[in-house]
Design a protein around this motif. Structure first.
Motif, PDB file in Angstrom:
ATOM      1  N   THR A 235     -12.866  -1.641  -7.112  1.00  0.00           N
ATOM      2  CA  THR A 235     -11.608  -2.127  -7.661  1.00  0.00           C
ATOM      3  C   THR A 235     -10.448  -1.573  -6.857  1.00  0.00           C
ATOM      4  OG1 THR A 235     -12.584  -2.139  -9.850  1.00  0.00           O
ATOM      5  CG2 THR A 235     -10.199  -2.231  -9.747  1.00  0.00           C
ATOM      6  N   ILE A 236      -9.578  -2.463  -6.418  1.00  0.00           N
ATOM      7  CA  ILE A 236      -8.374  -2.081  -5.687  1.00  0.00           C
ATOM      8  C   ILE A 236      -7.175  -2.395  -6.579  1.00  0.00           C
ATOM      9  CG2 ILE A 236      -6.980  -2.482  -3.619  1.00  0.00           C
ATOM     10  CD1 ILE A 236      -9.673  -1.224  -3.007  1.00  0.00           C
ATOM     11  N   SER A 237      -6.279  -1.415  -6.715  1.00  0.00           N
ATOM     12  CA  SER A 237      -5.101  -1.585  -7.569  1.00  0.00           C
ATOM     13  C   SER A 237      -3.833  -1.520  -6.736  1.00  0.00           C
ATOM     14  CB  SER A 237      -5.055  -0.476  -8.620  1.00  0.00           C
ATOM     15  OG  SER A 237      -6.223  -0.470  -9.396  1.00  0.00           O
ATOM     16  N   THR A 238      -2.821  -2.241  -7.188  1.00  0.00           N
ATOM     17  CA  THR A 238      -1.516  -2.181  -6.534  1.00  0.00           C
ATOM     18  C   THR A 238      -0.734  -1.001  -7.105  1.00  0.00           C
ATOM     19  OG1 THR A 238      -0.473  -3.597  -8.178  1.00  0.00           O
ATOM     20  CG2 THR A 238      -1.476  -4.684  -6.249  1.00  0.00           C
ATOM     21  N   ALA A 239       0.387  -0.690  -6.471  1.00  0.00           N
ATOM     22  CA  ALA A 239       1.234   0.405  -6.948  1.00  0.00           C
ATOM     23  C   ALA A 239       1.746   0.109  -8.358  1.00  0.00           C
ATOM     24  CB  ALA A 239       2.389   0.634  -5.995  1.00  0.00           C
TER      25      ALA A 239
ATOM     26  N   ALA B 293       2.708  10.930  -1.452  1.00  0.00           N
ATOM     27  CA  ALA B 293       3.083  11.701  -0.261  1.00  0.00           C
ATOM     28  C   ALA B 293       2.497  13.109  -0.314  1.00  0.00           C
ATOM     29  CB  ALA B 293       4.598  11.772  -0.146  1.00  0.00           C
ATOM     30  N   LYS B 294       2.405  13.666  -1.515  1.00  0.00           N
ATOM     31  CA  LYS B 294       1.923  15.033  -1.656  1.00  0.00           C
ATOM     32  C   LYS B 294       0.394  15.121  -1.646  1.00  0.00           C
ATOM     33  CE  LYS B 294       2.805  19.143  -4.360  1.00  0.00           C
ATOM     34  NZ  LYS B 294       3.591  19.733  -5.424  1.00  0.00           N
ATOM     35  N   HIS B 295      -0.281  14.194  -2.305  1.00  0.00           N
ATOM     36  CA  HIS B 295      -1.722  14.318  -2.509  1.00  0.00           C
ATOM     37  C   HIS B 295      -2.567  13.335  -1.701  1.00  0.00           C
ATOM     38  CE1 HIS B 295      -1.043  17.233  -5.646  1.00  0.00           C
ATOM     39  NE2 HIS B 295      -0.159  16.412  -6.190  1.00  0.00           N
ATOM     40  N   LEU B 296      -1.968  12.264  -1.203  1.00  0.00           N
ATOM     41  CA  LEU B 296      -2.705  11.270  -0.412  1.00  0.00           C
ATOM     42  C   LEU B 296      -1.915  10.920   0.849  1.00  0.00           C
ATOM     43  CD1 LEU B 296      -3.771   8.770  -3.211  1.00  0.00           C
ATOM     44  CD2 LEU B 296      -5.252  10.341  -2.006  1.00  0.00           C
ATOM     45  N   PRO B 297      -1.804  11.852   1.782  1.00  0.00           N
ATOM     46  CA  PRO B 297      -0.976  11.557   2.958  1.00  0.00           C
ATOM     47  C   PRO B 297      -1.505  10.388   3.790  1.00  0.00           C
ATOM     48  CG  PRO B 297      -2.148  13.628   3.230  1.00  0.00           C
ATOM     49  CD  PRO B 297      -2.384  13.171   1.831  1.00  0.00           C
ATOM     50  N   GLY B 298      -2.780  10.090   3.725  1.00  0.00           N
ATOM     51  CA  GLY B 298      -3.333   8.974   4.486  1.00  0.00           C
ATOM     52  C   GLY B 298      -3.634   7.766   3.627  1.00  0.00           C
ATOM     53  N   ALA B 299      -2.806   7.513   2.615  1.00  0.00           N
ATOM     54  CA  ALA B 299      -3.043   6.403   1.685  1.00  0.00           C
ATOM     55  C   ALA B 299      -2.952   5.062   2.410  1.00  0.00           C
ATOM     56  CB  ALA B 299      -2.031   6.454   0.551  1.00  0.00           C
ATOM     57  N   ALA B 300      -3.656   4.070   1.876  1.00  0.00           N
ATOM     58  CA  ALA B 300      -3.687   2.732   2.472  1.00  0.00           C
ATOM     59  C   ALA B 300      -2.398   2.002   2.140  1.00  0.00           C
ATOM     60  CB  ALA B 300      -4.879   1.956   1.941  1.00  0.00           C
ATOM     61  N   ARG B 301      -1.615   1.749   3.155  1.00  0.00           N
ATOM     62  CA  ARG B 301      -0.343   1.070   2.963  1.00  0.00           C
ATOM     63  C   ARG B 301      -0.451  -0.352   3.483  1.00  0.00           C
ATOM     64  NH1 ARG B 301       5.504   3.745   3.548  1.00  0.00           N
ATOM     65  NH2 ARG B 301       6.586   2.009   2.590  1.00  0.00           N
ATOM     66  N   VAL B 302      -0.002  -1.305   2.665  1.00  0.00           N
ATOM     67  CA  VAL B 302       0.004  -2.713   3.048  1.00  0.00           C
ATOM     68  C   VAL B 302       1.449  -3.181   2.961  1.00  0.00           C
ATOM     69  CG1 VAL B 302      -0.869  -5.005   2.511  1.00  0.00           C
ATOM     70  CG2 VAL B 302      -2.311  -3.005   2.105  1.00  0.00           C
ATOM     71  N   GLY B 303       2.089  -3.344   4.099  1.00  0.00           N
ATOM     72  CA  GLY B 303       3.500  -3.701   4.107  1.00  0.00           C
ATOM     73  C   GLY B 303       4.320  -2.576   3.530  1.00  0.00           C
ATOM     74  N   ARG B 304       5.103  -2.878   2.501  1.00  0.00           N
ATOM     75  CA  ARG B 304       5.910  -1.849   1.844  1.00  0.00           C
ATOM     76  C   ARG B 304       5.186  -1.204   0.669  1.00  0.00           C
ATOM     77  NH1 ARG B 304      11.895  -4.352   1.059  1.00  0.00           N
ATOM     78  NH2 ARG B 304      12.671  -3.794   3.125  1.00  0.00           N
TER      79      ARG B 304
ATOM     80  N   TYR C  76       1.501   0.158  -1.495  1.00  0.00           N
ATOM     81  CA  TYR C  76       0.237   0.861  -1.328  1.00  0.00           C
ATOM     82  C   TYR C  76      -0.852   0.139  -2.105  1.00  0.00           C
ATOM     83  CZ  TYR C  76       2.597   4.959   0.587  1.00  0.00           C
ATOM     84  OH  TYR C  76       3.322   5.811   1.373  1.00  0.00           O
ATOM     85  N   ARG C  77      -2.080   0.331  -1.691  1.00  0.00           N
ATOM     86  CA  ARG C  77      -3.256  -0.134  -2.427  1.00  0.00           C
ATOM     87  C   ARG C  77      -4.102   1.088  -2.732  1.00  0.00           C
ATOM     88  NH1 ARG C  77      -0.315  -3.893  -2.418  1.00  0.00           N
ATOM     89  NH2 ARG C  77      -0.723  -5.981  -1.696  1.00  0.00           N
ATOM     90  N   PHE C  78      -4.649   1.150  -3.928  1.00  0.00           N
ATOM     91  CA  PHE C  78      -5.359   2.333  -4.384  1.00  0.00           C
ATOM     92  C   PHE C  78      -6.771   1.991  -4.833  1.00  0.00           C
ATOM     93  CE2 PHE C  78      -0.862   2.939  -5.188  1.00  0.00           C
ATOM     94  CZ  PHE C  78      -0.627   4.179  -4.641  1.00  0.00           C
TER      95      PHE C  78
END
Length: 107
Positions: free
Chosen positions: A12-16, A35-46, A48-50
């Protein structure tokens, strides 16, 4: 030809926006936690996807954080005086410094 990720279920992928509702936090708070806990988070455009694991990491970070809002208790003051200055005295002394008249130049 198969891609490297063909055999791995994505999950399951969730939006911000979905994560904000789920964790009951604002966008600003969520992005600060990312920014603090997931510095390499998956960013799509502006945005994030989680993954579910990302959400759990953010949740664990929220539980361990003292505060991310900046409302932490004031730190112990160090210096020659242990007494606290009142806000009024501090602001009036700063105001005097800022509004000090310049000396006149001689002609």
């Amino acid at each position: 030809m198969k891609a490297a990720n063909d055999n791995v279920p994505l999950g399951t992928i969730s939006t911000a926006a979905e994560v904000m509702v789920r964790l009951r936090v604002s966008r600003k708070t969520l992005y600060a936690l990312v920014a603090k806990h997931l510095p390499g988070a998956a960013r799509v455009g502006r945005d994030y996807r989680f993954e579910e694991a990302d959400i759990l990491t953010i949740w664990r970070g929220m539980k361990s954080c003292v505060s991310i809002s900046g409302n932490e208790p004031p730190a112990n003051r160090t210096g020659s005086s242990g007494a606290r200055t009142t806000k009024g005295k501090r602001s009036t002394s700063l105001q005097k410094l800022l509004t000090k008249k310049r000396p006149k130049r001689s002609a």
